[in-house]
Design a protein around this motif. Structure first.
Motif, PDB file in Angstrom:
ATOM      1  N   THR A  56       1.047  -1.230   0.301  1.00 28.13           N
ATOM      2  CA  THR A  56      -0.726   0.288  -0.356  1.00 28.13           C
ATOM      3  C   THR A  56       0.582   1.424  -0.137  1.00 28.13           C
ATOM      4  O   THR A  56       2.207   0.820  -0.077  1.00 28.13           O
ATOM      5  CB  THR A  56      -0.969   0.288   1.649  1.00 28.13           C
ATOM      6  OG1 THR A  56      -0.078   0.590   2.499  1.00 28.13           O
ATOM      7  CG2 THR A  56      -1.482  -0.921   1.553  1.00 28.13           C
ATOM      8  N   SER A  57       0.321   2.420  -0.087  1.00 28.11           N
ATOM      9  CA  SER A  57       1.042   3.529   0.074  1.00 28.11           C
ATOM     10  C   SER A  57       1.704   4.483   1.825  1.00 28.11           C
ATOM     11  O   SER A  57       1.828   5.507   1.665  1.00 28.11           O
ATOM     12  CB  SER A  57       0.393   5.200  -0.741  1.00 28.11           C
ATOM     13  OG  SER A  57       0.236   4.549  -1.626  1.00 28.11           O
ATOM     14  N   SER A  92      -4.675   7.698  -4.357  1.00 26.21           N
ATOM     15  CA  SER A  92      -4.081   6.352  -2.714  1.00 26.21           C
ATOM     16  C   SER A  92      -2.878   7.183  -2.618  1.00 26.21           C
ATOM     17  O   SER A  92      -2.607   7.720  -0.921  1.00 26.21           O
ATOM     18  CB  SER A  92      -3.503   5.387  -3.528  1.00 26.21           C
ATOM     19  OG  SER A  92      -3.129   4.103  -2.140  1.00 26.21           O
ATOM     20  N   VAL A  98      -5.599   3.866   5.270  1.00 28.43           N
ATOM     21  CA  VAL A  98      -6.243   2.892   6.730  1.00 28.43           C
ATOM     22  C   VAL A  98      -7.387   2.592   6.773  1.00 28.43           C
ATOM     23  O   VAL A  98      -8.158   1.398   6.206  1.00 28.43           O
ATOM     24  CB  VAL A  98      -5.735   3.192   7.622  1.00 28.43           C
ATOM     25  CG1 VAL A  98      -6.232   1.832   9.022  1.00 28.43           C
ATOM     26  CG2 VAL A  98      -4.300   3.405   7.909  1.00 28.43           C
ATOM     27  N   ALA A  99      -8.417   3.051   6.226  1.00 29.73           N
ATOM     28  CA  ALA A  99      -9.852   2.798   6.430  1.00 29.73           C
ATOM     29  C   ALA A  99     -10.327   2.307   4.609  1.00 29.73           C
ATOM     30  O   ALA A  99     -11.785   1.816   5.048  1.00 29.73           O
ATOM     31  CB  ALA A  99     -10.388   4.083   7.115  1.00 29.73           C
ATOM     32  N   THR A 100     -10.093   2.723   3.778  1.00 34.40           N
ATOM     33  CA  THR A 100     -10.537   2.766   2.463  1.00 34.40           C
ATOM     34  C   THR A 100      -9.879   1.574   1.934  1.00 34.40           C
ATOM     35  O   THR A 100      -9.908   1.066   1.016  1.00 34.40           O
ATOM     36  CB  THR A 100     -10.527   4.071   2.051  1.00 34.40           C
ATOM     37  OG1 THR A 100      -9.270   4.630   1.983  1.00 34.40           O
ATOM     38  CG2 THR A 100     -11.260   5.298   2.358  1.00 34.40           C
ATOM     39  N   GLU A 101      -8.251   1.770   2.408  1.00 28.31           N
ATOM     40  CA  GLU A 101      -7.464   0.098   1.424  1.00 28.31           C
ATOM     41  C   GLU A 101      -7.350  -0.895   2.074  1.00 28.31           C
ATOM     42  O   GLU A 101      -6.920  -1.974   1.605  1.00 28.31           O
ATOM     43  CB  GLU A 101      -6.409   1.848   1.288  1.00 28.31           C
ATOM     44  CG  GLU A 101      -6.527   2.130  -0.447  1.00 28.31           C
ATOM     45  CD  GLU A 101      -5.413   2.526  -0.931  1.00 28.31           C
ATOM     46  OE1 GLU A 101      -4.513   1.792  -1.086  1.00 28.31           O
ATOM     47  OE2 GLU A 101      -5.783   3.095  -1.082  1.00 28.31           O
ATOM     48  N   ILE A 141      -9.955  -2.495   4.608  1.00 27.87           N
ATOM     49  CA  ILE A 141     -11.070  -2.711   3.825  1.00 27.87           C
ATOM     50  C   ILE A 141     -10.758  -3.147   2.848  1.00 27.87           C
ATOM     51  O   ILE A 141     -11.630  -2.210   1.842  1.00 27.87           O
ATOM     52  CB  ILE A 141     -12.413  -2.650   4.913  1.00 27.87           C
ATOM     53  CG1 ILE A 141     -11.914  -2.155   6.101  1.00 27.87           C
ATOM     54  CG2 ILE A 141     -13.436  -2.909   4.748  1.00 27.87           C
ATOM     55  CD1 ILE A 141     -12.703  -1.075   6.642  1.00 27.87           C
ATOM     56  N   ARG A 142     -11.446  -4.351   2.127  1.00 25.50           N
ATOM     57  CA  ARG A 142     -12.020  -4.799   1.065  1.00 25.50           C
ATOM     58  C   ARG A 142     -13.164  -5.828   1.001  1.00 25.50           C
ATOM     59  O   ARG A 142     -13.498  -7.161   1.607  1.00 25.50           O
ATOM     60  CB  ARG A 142     -11.103  -5.171   0.149  1.00 25.50           C
ATOM     61  CG  ARG A 142      -9.255  -4.810   0.111  1.00 25.50           C
ATOM     62  CD  ARG A 142      -8.560  -5.116  -0.893  1.00 25.50           C
ATOM     63  NE  ARG A 142      -9.295  -5.205  -1.667  1.00 25.50           N
ATOM     64  CZ  ARG A 142      -8.283  -3.873  -2.862  1.00 25.50           C
ATOM     65  NH1 ARG A 142      -8.298  -2.798  -2.277  1.00 25.50           N
ATOM     66  NH2 ARG A 142      -9.243  -4.062  -3.756  1.00 25.50           N
ATOM     67  N   GLY A 143     -14.558  -4.760   0.843  1.00 29.32           N
ATOM     68  CA  GLY A 143     -15.949  -4.938   0.348  1.00 29.32           C
ATOM     69  C   GLY A 143     -15.914  -5.473   2.275  1.00 29.32           C
ATOM     70  O   GLY A 143     -16.280  -4.995   3.180  1.00 29.32           O
ATOM     71  N   TYR A 154     -11.576  -7.489   6.069  1.00 28.36           N
ATOM     72  CA  TYR A 154     -11.004  -6.783   6.776  1.00 28.36           C
ATOM     73  C   TYR A 154     -10.074  -7.318   7.023  1.00 28.36           C
ATOM     74  O   TYR A 154      -9.535  -8.195   7.452  1.00 28.36           O
ATOM     75  CB  TYR A 154     -11.891  -6.750   8.254  1.00 28.36           C
ATOM     76  CG  TYR A 154     -12.878  -6.195   8.093  1.00 28.36           C
ATOM     77  CD1 TYR A 154     -14.340  -6.277   7.631  1.00 28.36           C
ATOM     78  CD2 TYR A 154     -13.443  -4.381   8.763  1.00 28.36           C
ATOM     79  CE1 TYR A 154     -15.073  -5.947   7.644  1.00 28.36           C
ATOM     80  CE2 TYR A 154     -13.931  -3.687   8.770  1.00 28.36           C
ATOM     81  CZ  TYR A 154     -15.166  -4.574   8.513  1.00 28.36           C
ATOM     82  OH  TYR A 154     -16.507  -3.392   8.593  1.00 28.36           O
ATOM     83  N   PHE A 155      -8.941  -6.589   6.427  1.00 25.86           N
ATOM     84  CA  PHE A 155      -7.500  -6.982   6.722  1.00 25.86           C
ATOM     85  C   PHE A 155      -7.106  -5.779   8.273  1.00 25.86           C
ATOM     86  O   PHE A 155      -6.216  -5.726   8.785  1.00 25.86           O
ATOM     87  CB  PHE A 155      -6.104  -5.975   5.534  1.00 25.86           C
ATOM     88  CG  PHE A 155      -6.612  -6.195   4.844  1.00 25.86           C
ATOM     89  CD1 PHE A 155      -6.946  -7.834   3.792  1.00 25.86           C
ATOM     90  CD2 PHE A 155      -6.456  -6.327   3.065  1.00 25.86           C
ATOM     91  CE1 PHE A 155      -7.936  -7.971   2.692  1.00 25.86           C
ATOM     92  CE2 PHE A 155      -5.912  -6.451   2.234  1.00 25.86           C
ATOM     93  CZ  PHE A 155      -7.434  -7.433   1.475  1.00 25.86           C
ATOM     94  N   SER A 196      -3.347  -5.603   9.414  1.00 31.62           N
ATOM     95  CA  SER A 196      -2.265  -4.451   8.911  1.00 31.62           C
ATOM     96  C   SER A 196      -3.394  -2.885   9.094  1.00 31.62           C
ATOM     97  O   SER A 196      -2.342  -1.778   9.288  1.00 31.62           O
ATOM     98  CB  SER A 196      -2.491  -3.991   6.941  1.00 31.62           C
ATOM     99  OG  SER A 196      -2.069  -6.063   7.092  1.00 31.62           O
TER     100      SER A 196
END
Lengths: 442, 294, 327
Positions: free
Chosen positions: B82-83, B238, B247-250, B252-254, B257-258, B261
């Motif tokens: 991620t960035s 990004s 953190v909150a948008t990248e 959580i993918r649908g 939840y990661f 991370s």
């Protein structure tokens, strides 16, 4: 492969060229050849295109899509930037872009289908949509609701998400439900399996899945939100009452109070942890289970939708392309939609059976991503049972507001908690009528 | 309240040492629930951040510890997939510029309101405070227009422009209170020495007010990390996102939840800020004291 | 209102400067120390006032306009509908639920933060070994970005994998997973409201403690000692001496805290989104879902502004009282 994240690299198409992607699903080389097949208009060269996308529930798909966009950009000479944000947050972003009169060139509706709200500010894409229909057979009937306003296409449907029943063969067979087919079968299985520590669960809460799941059940029981025009309310019916009654029994017999706190991810975990006997959820839950709990996955099967006493309908979730009128690059945006529609096959493959196409010819068996998988092959006729919210009316802004204020799931929640069905009906209809009146007045 | 008994010497006095131990024990006992409340979630986040994914979903074993070897994978993921590195840099840059803008506007405003006996000063002060009653959930739409007019859409600079609307009113009030505590005499003395009013402010008042200034900076810093909605509406690229949004948008993918991370991403910014906070806490406390009591 | 005051900021100074031209010859008013002070003062004020007026004041006027129009997200030109939107809100049962929850949430969380903060502050002003470490640890909840720490709580409140439940269950305080005695933190209406409040308290109590520590350290020890000599019990001392002394700071602290809590969307939005069945619906979530997600901007604006007429006089009163006391 225990951790689903590492089955694919984190997709990124950003200004700094953060790309360290490996093509997933389809080999990158093959893609370039396929892209070559289509001649892009030369005047696109040197322009740039900004696309706003959601974060797909199957991360591998985003990897594929970002790679696809990158290759397309190289091929056409268009500088592409694809931004992903969670689908729940898209409406806020669109509201902001609209207020600013600037933002992304090509946008995407999912979850909240805002074609009806924004169509005055969206480019008319009728030529494109009708061209696709000519090329790939007709659009399935429900797609009009997602893309059309007043007969013109302001959105081009990309794919829809199906929310089928995912059930545990071992558990259901242990109580004699060998091939569940109806809601009654599912109820029976849950009733018998809950005492053994394997209840079922559907969200009685304020989340997307709650809106989907209870509507699917409602439609299967013959409940209808409006008449086909989308103008007159028809929810207050004996069929709706029947659905509410059934849901209450299903909850009492087969669920635990957990379901009142669930979000979209909870039923995935419920299935993947081996507890659930069945859930009503998208293929992403099937994939999560595959990646995290192979043993349970082996026993997990897919039923396109349970049959109700009146109908056999599944509420799907459409994904729709649209282009702002203030877009700085309408031709490139249109070209991108056309190209990705031409690559629907690879897209389906990359989505691991998650994306369902909208066009008739794309239902030729075997369908990519589905046909080759014994468990998923039943989904190849999903076009026949799929409808969208507001059914049988279109997804009007009023229907949208009913959806986002969670009135239908709240009705089911009230009844499950023991509220009187008549009272609940009166309450729900009151709220819905208020919303429809407002929209008519506007 | 356990300490109440301690403070009141009821029993026959024992040796100083015994008394001190008893006092400490009671204070620690009293603090225990608070520490538990504050720290347990942090501890839990840390454990989650270091766990392997399958280890998270087990209820048959003590969840507080590791049953599969701890892993740096979640941190690694943050920095390599991620960035996150960009997000931290952006967050720090935003906080820096917001603090700077806040100080440059709130210091003179607070001083003017506190010291210069201006007509309408009170109403103006109250007016500035009242901006908090304006709900951000609607405000972000017209602000989107402002942001795009400034051509800051999808750049973290948009947040530098917007966050001072949250920090200026607060810090103006804070500093206003603070400047009141500075004795008039030292200012007058400076003016007698030939400084103008501005000179007095810069050379005499500000140097003695630095606890107030630090307090204002700390506030600006924390407040600018609490926003989510403005960042969501104005920044979708990004590598331009601040940490909370990224953190909150990248992560959580649908419907996935990661968790690991997510927690790692939160702790990596929260804990250092807490440490810095603590370094200045005494100044901070005297800053608030000055601001509100006098 | 506030914007009128703020927006009018420079103008009270303006007459003085405008008047300059007229009066220059006769009294040179502008050269008097008062005039110079005013000029200097309003110059110092201008940046802050302009910033706030431009970025909050004008947008606020716009949202007022939205609230009395039938605007929706995609329709830029809206009709004036008067108080229709407010009327619609009042007729909506979800609105009243949201008002009730907002009041319970704000007051309940405020009281809890006050109590916990006072107790903690009292402990933290005692000299003891390791004070710095303890202080560093207890402020962490306040320094984590809220959007992310809420997700941590979401994980702790998970209906299946809740670590809280695991611990309580092992202590035999609650039943086993799957039994009716297994609390579903975000699923039972009263419990869900409590849980979202609790997260707000968790985040806010360290800050209350810091503010109250500031208040307590400002009390001269002689006063407390005098109380001790007079034989006052701790509670008497607390009520008669400490509380009145720290009241102003308590007030301003809670005023700030209240406005922040009232406008805080993220806790509820990320934990429950108002569910189940509106049990945790608060005004910001309802306004957001109606105005932004469903696109009915006018009604969303009306909902989000509905407490404004109540809060405005209340805050003005509070701030005025506070300022008066300070002199």
């Amino acid at each position: 492969m225990l951790d689903p994240r590492f089955s694919s690299e984190r997709p990124h198409v950003s200004r700094r060229g953060f790309l360290r992607l490996t093509g997933a699903g389809v080999a990158g080389g093959a893609l370039v050849t396929m892209l070559d097949a289509r001649k892009a208009p030369a005047q696109l060269k040197g322009t740039s295109l900004r696309i706003l996308m959601w974060s797909h529930f199957v991360p591998a798909y985003d990897t594929w899509l970002d790679d696809f966009a990158k290759k397309w950009g190289e091929k056409t000479g268009v500088k592409v930037r694809m931004d992903h944000i969670p689908h729940l947050e898209l409406p806020a972003r669109y509201a902001a872009e609209f207020a600013a009169g600037a933002g992304h060139d090509l946008i995407y509706f999912v979850g909240q289908i805002l074609t009806g709200q924004y169509y005055r500010n969206l480019v008319d894409l009728s030529d494109l949509a009708e061209g696709l229909a000519k090329k790939y057979g007709a659009w399935m009937p429900a797609s009009k609701s997602a893309g059309q306003v007043g007969g013109a296409w302001y959105g081009v449907p990309d794919f829809f998400i199906s929310i089928p029943v995912l059930w545990r063969k071992d558990l259901l067979e242990s109580v004699g439900v060998n091939n569940p087919d109806t809601w009654d079968d599912l109820r029976k299985a849950a009733r018998l399996l809950k005492p053994k520590g394997h209840p079922t669960g559907m969200q009685f809460s304020h989340c997307n899945d709650a809106n989907h799941n209870w509507r699917s059940l409602l439609y299967c029981f013959g409940g209808k939100e409006t008449d086909p025009s989308g103008q007159n309310l028809t929810l207050d019916s004996k069929e709706t009452r029947e659905a509410l009654r059934f849901a209450k029994a299903l909850y009492d017999e087969g669920m635990t109070p957990e379901v009142f706190s669930w979000d979209d991810a909870s039923d995935n975990r419920y299935l993947a942890s081996g507890v659930a006997c069945w859930v009503h959820d998208a293929i992403s839950a099937f994939r999560t289970t595959q990646d995290t709990n192979p043993k349970v996955f082996e026993q997990t099967y897919v039923l396109p939708e349970a049959k109700g006493p009146v109908a056999h309908l599944n509420m799907g979730e459409p994904n729709v392309w649209a282009i702002w009128k203030f877009s700085k690059n309408v031709p490139a945006a249109k070209e991108f939609i056309q190209t990705i529609a031409d690559h629907q096959k690879e897209a389906m493959e990359a989505s691991r059976g998650y994306n369902m196409p909208f066009l008739k010819n794309q239902y030729t068996k075997p369908m990519p991503g589905l046909g080759g998988d014994a468990k998923l092959s039943a989904l190849q006729e999903q076009d026949k049972i799929t409808v969208f919210f507001g059914y049988p009316g279109p997804m009007t802004p009023a229907a949208q507001e009913v959806l986002t204020t969670f009135i239908v799931p709240d009705m089911f929640t009230r009844v499950a908690r023991g509220a009187d069905i008549e009272e609940t009906m009166k309450w729900g209809m009151g709220e819905i009528r208020r919303i429809y009146t407002k929209h008519k007045a506007g | 309240m356990a300490t109440v008994a301690v403070a009141t010497p009821y029993r026959a006095p024992r040796t100083e040492r015994a008394k001190s131990i008893r006092r400490h024990v009671l204070i620690y006992l009293g603090l225990l629930p608070f520490l538990g409340l504050a720290v347990f979630p942090i501890f839990w986040m840390l454990v989650t951040a270091l766990k392997q994914e399958p280890d998270l979903y087990r209820m048959d074993v003590v969840p507080f510890w590791f049953h599969l070897p701890p892993t740096w994978k979640n941190f690694d993921f943050l920095f390599h997939r991620t960035s996150y590195g960009d997000w931290i840099v952006n967050t720090m840059a935003i906080a820096f510029w917001v603090s700077a803008i806040t100080l440059l506007t709130a210091v003179p405003a607070g001083y003017a309101l506190a010291r210069l006996r201006l007509p309408f000063a009170e109403n103006l002060g109250i007016g500035i405070f009242m901006t908090y009653l304006v709900p951000g959930i609607i405000l972000f739409l017209p602000l989107a227009r402002v942001v795009s007019t400034l051509e800051l859409q999808d750049s973290w600079w948009s947040l530098v422009a917007v966050y001072p609307t949250i920090t200026i009113p607060f810090c103006t009030w804070l500093l206003m209170g603070f400047f009141k505590t500075v004795p008039f005499e030292i200012e007058e003395a400076a003016m007698v020495d030939g400084c103008g009013q501005l000179g007095a402010l810069l050379r005499v008042v500000l140097p003695v007010s630095w606890p107030g200034l630090i307090t204002a900076v700390i506030f600006s810093f924390t407040l600018s990390m609490q926003d989510f909605l403005y960042a969501l509406a104005f920044v979708s690229v990004s590598d331009q996102k601040p940490v909370p949004l990224g953190v909150a948008t990248e992560l959580i993918r649908g419907d996935v939840y990661f968790w690991g991370s997510l927690m790692a991403g939160a702790l990596l910014v929260g804990v250092p800020v807490a440490i810095v906070y603590n370094l200045f806490l005494d100044k901070f406390i005297s800053g608030i004291t000055g601001a509100a009591i006098k | 209102m506030s914007q009128i005051a703020a927006g009018g900021g420079p103008s009270p100074g303006a007459p003085a400067t405008v008047a300059v031209g007229g009066r220059v010859r006769d009294i040179s008013w502008w050269r008097t120390p008062t005039a110079r002070r005013y000029l200097f003062g309003y110059t110092l004020l201008a940046p802050a006032v302009l910033y706030v007026a431009l970025l909050v004041g004008i947008p606020f006027v716009f949202s007022l306009y939205l609230a009395v129009s039938d605007a929706s997200v995609g329709v830029p030109v809206a009709r004036f509908v008067g108080l229709e939107n407010f009327k619609a809100a009042l007729e909506n049962s979800a609105f009243w639920t949201a008002v009730r929850n907002t009041v319970v949430f704000t007051l309940g969380a405020g009281i809890m933060k006050g109590l916990l903060g006072t107790a903690l502050a009292f402990l933290l002003i005692q000299p003891f070994k390791g004070r710095r470490v303890v202080r560093a640890l207890v402020v962490i909840p306040f320094t984590l970005p809220i959007a992310v720490s809420v997700l941590g709580w979401k994980w702790m409140f998970d209906s299946q994998f809740s670590v809280i439940n695991w611990a309580l269950s092992r202590l035999n305080l609650i039943g086993a997973y799957g039994s009716p005695e297994w609390p579903v933190w975000l699923g039972q209406p009263a419990l869900a409201l409590f849980s979202v409040m609790f997260v707000n308290v968790w985040r806010g109590f360290p800050f209350s403690a810091i503010v109250l520590m500031a208040g307590m350290t400002s009390i001269p020890p002689e006063i407390i000692d005098a109380g001790k000599v007079d034989g006052a019990t701790f509670l008497q001392r607390f009520r008669k001496i400490i509380v009145p002394m720290i009241a102003p700071i308590l007030f301003i602290g809670s005023a700030f805290d209240t406005v922040f809590t009232l406008s805080d969307l993220s806790i509820v939005y990320l934990l429950t989104n108002g569910g189940p069945d509106g049990a945790t619906e608060i005004l910001p979530t309802l306004a957001y879902n109606t105005g932004i997600k469903a696109g009915a901007l006018g009604r969303g604006a009306a909902i989000s502004l509905s407490l404004f007429p109540l809060l405005l006089p209340l805050m003005i009163l509070l701030l005025r009282t506070l300022r008066r006391r300070q002199y």
